[in-house]
Design an enzyme around this catalytic site. Structure first.
Site: not given
Ligand code: GLN
Length: 192
Positions: A48-49, A78, A139-140, A175, A177
């Protein structure tokens, strides 16, 4: 053997360490500015950034990380890609500004926020690694809305760049990884 740091404040740093080890590098978990010494490169993982940003500030790591990136390669996946960008939207937030690109957080929306796609990489990617489609786990994920003139788009999905190189740095909105295909990590290691 190349020593590659993995920023280990939050997110899926363990999976990146395993992927780097599989690709033939020595992974080093990095949590402080001192941990950045003597690394050949660094991975900023997914997670989550906004949380990572808070932790970077708490640990006084934001500036040391930006300084590291002015000298050595960073691979951001991501959330890591979001942190490397110059412009972040939805909502906007500070970033390291090491890659000239605009990213929109959670750009694929809620309904289809995670998926596995099979994508055709750019010929340049296949020439520098080997050929075959890429399995991309999103993923998101953010969407890269703009890249600068020095960017090489190495793979796209639905018309948007998802794997981009600019100078010494590399970003993926998916991702690599999490799969068994080590080509993206191989490519990063070939830059060190
Ligand atoms: N949605 C996350 C963000 O905004 C990133 C998602 C992820 O790293 N898989 O930081």
């Amino acid at each position: 053997m190349k020593r590659v740091g993995v920023l280990a404040l939050q997110g899926d740093f363990e999976a990146h360490s395993l992927a780097l080890a599989r690709a033939g590098a020595e992974p080093v978990l990095a949590r402080t500015a001192a941990d950045l010494a003597n690394l050949d490169g660094l991975v900023i993982p997914g997670g989550e950034s906004s949380t990572m940003l808070k932790l970077l500030e708490l640990e006084n790591l934001f500036e040391p990380l930006a300084g590291f990136g002015r000298l050595r390669p960073i691979f951001g996946t991501c959330a890591g890609a979001i942190l490397l960008a110059t412009d972040v939207t939805h909502p906007s937030q500070p970033s390291l500004g090491l890659m000239n690109m605009s990213v929109e957080r959670n750009g694929y929306g809620r309904q289809i926020d995670s998926r596995v796609a099979h994508i055709e990489p750019a010929p340049e990617f296949e020439q520098r690694t080997h050929s075959g489609e890429l399995e991309a786990v999103f993923i998101r994920a953010p969407i890269i809305r703009r890249v600068g003139p020095d960017a090489h788009v190495l793979a796209s999905y639905q018309g948007d760049p998802v794997l981009v190189e600019q100078g010494r740095h590399l970003v993926a909105t998916f991702h690599p990884e999490l799969g068994s295909d080590s080509r993206v990590h191989d490519l990063f290691l070939s830059k060190l």
